[in-house]
Enzyme design. Structure first.
Site, PDB file in Angstrom:
ATOM      1  N   ARG A  83      11.124 -73.394 -18.586  1.00 38.87           N
ATOM      2  CA  ARG A  83      11.086 -73.405 -20.059  1.00 38.87           C
ATOM      3  C   ARG A  83      12.297 -72.618 -20.557  1.00 38.87           C
ATOM      4  NH1 ARG A  83       9.246 -70.117 -24.213  1.00 38.87           N
ATOM      5  NH2 ARG A  83       8.384 -71.219 -26.039  1.00 38.87           N
ATOM      6  N   LYS A  96      15.281 -63.549 -21.811  1.00 43.28           N
ATOM      7  CA  LYS A  96      14.311 -62.495 -22.122  1.00 43.28           C
ATOM      8  C   LYS A  96      14.874 -61.107 -21.806  1.00 43.28           C
ATOM      9  CE  LYS A  96       9.981 -65.040 -22.146  1.00 43.28           C
ATOM     10  NZ  LYS A  96       8.656 -65.255 -21.538  1.00 43.28           N
TER      11      LYS A  96
END
Length: 279
Positions: A255, A221
């Site tokens: 995740r 991210k």
């Protein structure tokens, strides 16, 4: 910390890894990479072989300012993928990344085991009803607004306290409806600045006060690659480092896009803890 996935009890006291499979053309990291059946099968086979406990399938990109996708289009993207994967890997535990109740319903009926909702029911007030009806584990993420507006909604007095209050209300509602297999996701990157993401990470152990498993979704991210002045493609090392931090803070599910590295991270984390317990 047990959750019931299609009759199989999964023990989350030992951290698990959730591999990401985006079947969208515009995901921030792997959008458009898995366009046909062979590519999907090969990627799922790879993730399962590397040790993924769950496969999380998304058909609607939730990156900031992502384009709107109709419910029908989302359903038409995701159901054939569920059926394809379960045809080849019938024991695979599939998580469906959707905030729409009808997509969740169709996905569960097609054989999915978990619903992963970025809005925790905020974007579809029928979602809790579907989860309660089908009695599947439910991942509730913290977010404000929607993917198109969330990055303009980053004003908090005390971000961690406000996320805890948000989850407390959601958990109370869910348990009142008989939903017990709940997983919390702080929502890194969703309605949060880079500095706020790191504050949430620094204080992540506080979410353990709710006595529910916590999922960390930080893979590649912008909080990583913007801090390092790099790109999503160069963010694997940073992802692995923050995954290790998340585990020490109590995360029970990672995740990730890169399963092998996350599984190794969990293995080493477990080894450290087993040595502590043996002393």
């Amino acid at each position: 910390m047990l959750i019931n996935c299609k009759g199989e009890l999964i023990d989350l006291s030992i951290p698990k890894v959730m591999g990401i499979l985006n079947v969208t053309p515009n995901s921030f990291f792997d959008g458009g990479k898995y366009k046909n059946e062979q590519e999907i099968i090969l990627q799922v086979e790879k993730m399962l072989a590397e040790g993924a406990d769950f496969i999380d399938i998304g058909a609607y990109s939730s990156k900031p300012s992502a384009a709107f996708v109709t419910e029908q289009e989302e359903t038409e993207r995701i159901i054939p993928v569920i059926e394809l994967i379960l045809k080849h890997f019938p024991k695979a535990l599939l998580s469906i990344d959707t905030f729409r109740a009808e997509v969740a319903k169709a996905s569960i009926e097609s054989g999915s085991a978990i619903i992963n909702d970025i809005s925790a029911g905020e974007l579809d007030d029928k979602m809790f009803d579907v989860i309660a009806r089908y009695n599947v584990p439910y991942i509730m993420m913290h977010m404000r607004g929607n993917p198109q507006t969330m990055q303009s909604l980053t004003q908090y007095d005390d971000i961690v306290k406000e996320i805890l209050f948000y989850f407390s209300e959601k958990v109370q509602k869910a348990t009142s409806m008989g939903i017990n297999d709940l997983i919390l996701d702080p929502g890194f990157g969703f309605a949060k600045t880079t500095d706020q993401n790191y504050e949430v990470m620094q204080k992540m152990e506080l979410f353990n006060l709710l006595e529910l498993p916590v999922l960390a979704g930080i893979s590649r991210k912008s909080m990583i690659y913007k801090t390092l002045n790099s790109t999503p493609q160069e963010a694997l090392n940073g992802t692995t480092f923050l995954n290790a931090i998340a585990l020490t803070k109590g995360a029970k599910i990672l995740r990730v896009h890169d399963v092998k590295e996350a599984v190794e991270c969990v293995t080493l984390f477990n080894k450290i803890n087993s040595n502590k317990n043996n002393q």
